[in-house]
Design an enzyme around this catalytic site. Structure first.
Site, PDB file in Angstrom:
ATOM      1  NE  ARG A  53       6.339  -3.264   7.552  1.00  0.00           N
ATOM      2  CZ  ARG A  53       5.986  -2.173   7.793  1.00  0.00           C
ATOM      3  NH1 ARG A  53       6.467  -1.134   8.058  1.00  0.00           N
ATOM      4  NH2 ARG A  53       4.552  -1.836   7.878  1.00  0.00           N
ATOM      5  CB  THR A  54       5.627  -7.641   2.147  1.00  0.00           C
ATOM      6  OG1 THR A  54       5.308  -7.983   3.621  1.00  0.00           O
ATOM      7  CG2 THR A  54       5.809  -9.145   1.362  1.00  0.00           C
ATOM      8  CE  LYS A  82      -7.597  -1.931 -18.821  1.00  0.00           C
ATOM      9  NZ  LYS A  82      -6.614  -1.999 -20.002  1.00  0.00           N
ATOM     10  NE  ARG A 103       1.009  -8.730   1.324  1.00  0.00           N
ATOM     11  CZ  ARG A 103       1.449  -8.257   2.630  1.00  0.00           C
ATOM     12  NH1 ARG A 103       1.286  -7.009   2.650  1.00  0.00           N
ATOM     13  NH2 ARG A 103       2.213  -9.095   3.534  1.00  0.00           N
ATOM     14  CG  HIS A 131       3.295 -12.834   5.246  1.00  0.00           C
ATOM     15  ND1 HIS A 131       4.000 -12.752   4.365  1.00  0.00           N
ATOM     16  CD2 HIS A 131       3.215 -11.504   5.733  1.00  0.00           C
ATOM     17  CE1 HIS A 131       4.625 -11.644   3.925  1.00  0.00           C
ATOM     18  NE2 HIS A 131       3.921 -10.802   5.022  1.00  0.00           N
TER      19      HIS A 131
END
Length: 320
Positions: A53-54, A82, A103, A131
């Site tokens: 969703r986000t 890496k 995120r 959030h």
């Protein structure tokens, strides 16, 4: 808000949050007019952990404003695999884009990113910390359902100890004031003391702690459901005993107000029965739409692109 990073909602004033709510409402009713607001802009979605969703909401928001999107969905798809640092990734990506949504599983990662970037950074969730755009979606849903985000009795049910969305919503509603919180959870998942202290520090807000959803559902204007997580329990018998207590079904809804709104940050597991989806009080998929609209309002604001035909809320209030 031009050039501003949003790591938590504390980065925004109450008047700025109200302005974003107002912009989101305008966007919803003027989709065609705003479709080229961010022509030529590029958003980077840097998602170091999985999201449905986000990530899609941030990307759709920019696409609907006329901009473009680049990014990755998983650290294994980036130079992080890496060993590249977040700071170096952001210093690099800042040369490509106008705004970043990030995120990350580690708390504080979004703040590190914002300090390294030369463009605005929006926190799309950092571990169990913040959030902010989910809370904006929650506020927009309350605004659309009730025409206000104050003078409400808000029930929060399930995992109130570990749920970042719950803590963020309580914190922000306390800033607006005039809310009574009904905190519904087992003893194992009660609201942390620092969150209760925040409510206590707000003279116009109050709370009640209970274990039984059925006993209070009739008093609520809003019921914010969360998942009771099996992994939080040391004793499986306790989990099995409590689990069904916090499943919202039509039988429990019959005890609620006709005007009550049911919210959930999603994903849902089994805490809301599918039969509830058809009830007009179910607002959780409306939350998804509102999340996109609020991200459209936020993205256009931090890059400084004005919505065609939009009249700021403050200007309207002055005229009135």
């Amino acid at each position: 808000m031009i050039g501003k990073s949003v790591i938590s909602l504390d980065d925004l004033s109450i008047s700025q949050i109200r302005e974003l709510l107002h912009k989101a409402q305008y966007i919803d009713s003027h989709r065609r007019e705003v479709a080229h607001t961010c022509d030529g802009r590029v958003l980077a979605t840097l998602f170091y952990e999985p999201s449905t969703r986000t990530r899609l909401s941030f990307e759709t928001a920019m696409l609907r404003l006329g901009g473009k999107v680049i990014g990755f969905a998983g650290s294994q798809l980036s130079s992080a695999s890496k060993g590249e640092s977040i700071a170096d990734t952001l210093k690099t990506v800042s040369n490509y884009v106008d705004v970043v949504a990030i995120r990350h599983p580690k708390e504080g990662a979004a703040l590190v990113a914002s300090r390294a970037a030369s463009v605005p950074v929006i926190n799309a969730g950092d571990g169990g910390h913040m959030h902010p755009t989910q809370t904006l979606a929650d506020l927009a849903t309350l605004q659309s359902r009730f025409g206000r985000v104050t003078d409400l009795t808000v029930g929060l049910c399930g995992d109130l100890m570990f749920g970042r969305t719950v803590h963020s919503l309580i914190e922000t509603l306390c800033r607006f004031g005039n809310v009574h919180f009904v905190l519904i959870s087992p003893d194992e998942l009660k609201t942390p003391q620092y969150v209760l202290d925040r409510i206590d520090a707000t003279p116009s807000c109050s709370y009640t702690e209970v274990k039984d959803l059925v006993s209070v559902i009739g008093d609520l204007d809003v019921l914010y459901m969360t998942r009771v997580q099996q992994e939080r329990f040391f004793n499986e018998d306790d989990y099995l005993r409590l689990r069904d207590t916090y499943i919202l079904d039509e039988d429990k809804l019959q005890l609620a107000k006709e005007s009550m709104a049911v919210l959930h940050p999603l994903p849902r597991i089994n805490e809301i029965a599918v039969e509830v989806d058809n009830d007009p009080r179910a607002a959780y998929f409306e939350q998804v739409k509102n999340g996109m609209l609020m991200r459209m309002a936020l993205e256009s604001s931090v890059v400084g692109d004005e919505l065609p035909g939009y009249e700021p809320l403050e200007a309207k209030e002055v005229k009135a």
